[in-house]
Scaffold this motif. Structure first.
Motif, PDB file in Angstrom:
ATOM      1  N   TRP A   1       6.465   8.814   0.337  1.00 26.24           N
ATOM      2  CA  TRP A   1       5.135   9.240  -0.033  1.00 26.24           C
ATOM      3  C   TRP A   1       4.716   8.744  -1.018  1.00 26.24           C
ATOM      4  O   TRP A   1       2.745   8.233  -0.943  1.00 26.24           O
ATOM      5  N   LEU A   2       5.414   8.993  -1.492  1.00 25.03           N
ATOM      6  CA  LEU A   2       4.343   8.573  -3.462  1.00 25.03           C
ATOM      7  C   LEU A   2       4.224   6.632  -3.257  1.00 25.03           C
ATOM      8  O   LEU A   2       3.184   6.460  -3.497  1.00 25.03           O
ATOM      9  N   ARG A   3       4.633   6.591  -2.464  1.00 25.03           N
ATOM     10  CA  ARG A   3       5.148   5.035  -2.243  1.00 25.03           C
ATOM     11  C   ARG A   3       3.525   4.151  -1.480  1.00 25.03           C
ATOM     12  O   ARG A   3       3.000   4.223  -1.795  1.00 25.03           O
ATOM     13  N   PHE A   4       3.798   5.161  -0.763  1.00 19.86           N
ATOM     14  CA  PHE A   4       2.619   4.641   0.103  1.00 19.86           C
ATOM     15  C   PHE A   4       1.175   5.814  -0.118  1.00 19.86           C
ATOM     16  O   PHE A   4       0.869   3.929   0.708  1.00 19.86           O
ATOM     17  N   VAL A   5       1.039   6.093  -0.953  1.00 13.18           N
ATOM     18  CA  VAL A   5      -0.543   6.603  -1.271  1.00 13.18           C
ATOM     19  C   VAL A   5      -0.226   5.996  -2.589  1.00 13.18           C
ATOM     20  O   VAL A   5      -1.710   5.112  -2.487  1.00 13.18           O
ATOM     21  N   SER A   6       0.110   5.069  -3.844  1.00  8.30           N
ATOM     22  CA  SER A   6       0.591   4.416  -4.146  1.00  8.30           C
ATOM     23  C   SER A   6       0.329   2.972  -4.174  1.00  8.30           C
ATOM     24  O   SER A   6      -0.778   2.485  -4.636  1.00  8.30           O
ATOM     25  N   ASN A   7       0.488   2.954  -3.057  1.00  5.84           N
ATOM     26  CA  ASN A   7       0.705   1.286  -2.807  1.00  5.84           C
ATOM     27  C   ASN A   7      -1.012   1.326  -2.666  1.00  5.84           C
ATOM     28  O   ASN A   7      -1.798   0.002  -2.462  1.00  5.84           O
TER      29      ASN A   7
END
Length: 157
Positions: A21-27
């Motif tokens: 989820w962190l990567r999903f939002v960060s991207n």
């Protein structure tokens, strides 16, 4: 032909991981910000260099590399790109003829507040649905993770 045999081993799904989820939002946040700064003629990495120089006035490339957690080679390439765009200037170090000093040009210095406003607007766009207290808690949690793991590289791209 392989048969679809159910596994007895339990494997967590992608969506079960906080990192997912962190990567999903960060991207998504990063891609939108990259698009916004590209419209101003710079990359996110160049923006990071400019933002650091904005606070330090002038620095040696090795100091800049340390400040943003990069090695000398990639920082040299960023410096070359910013020199070509006339957003930074370079001069010889006064006491060490081999060393160089870089600083923002007047045009580069004038661009930093505009890029910072884009970063602020990008954050507002993505995180307006959080209260100030929720945003504070998110930042606090991320800073704790940075501290616990001794992370030091500035997110560049």
């Amino acid at each position: 032909m392989k048969k679809n045999i159910p596994s007895e081993v339990q494997v967590s799904g992608l969506e079960a991981h906080l990192g997912y989820w962190l990567r999903f939002v960060s991207n998504s946040v990063s891609a939108e910000f990259a698009r916004k700064v590209a419209a101003e003629g710079v990359t996110v990495s160049e923006w990071v260099v400019m933002r650091v120089l904005f606070d330090h006035n002038e620095m040696q490339p090795k100091e800049l590399a340390t400040a943003i957690g990069m090695t000398k080679g990639p920082v040299s390439r960023l410096i070359d790109r910013l020199l070509a765009k006339k957003l930074i200037a370079r001069r010889a170090h006064a006491s060490d003829g081999r060393a160089q000093i870089v600083r923002l040009t007047p045009g580069g210095r004038a661009l930093v507040p505009k890029l910072a406003a884009l970063a602020d607007a990008n954050d507002a766009e993505f995180f307006a649905h959080f209260s100030e207290a929720e945003k504070h808690q998110l930042v606090k949690a991320m800073r704790k993770t940075v501290e616990v793991h001794g992370l030091s590289a500035v997110p560049v791209e």
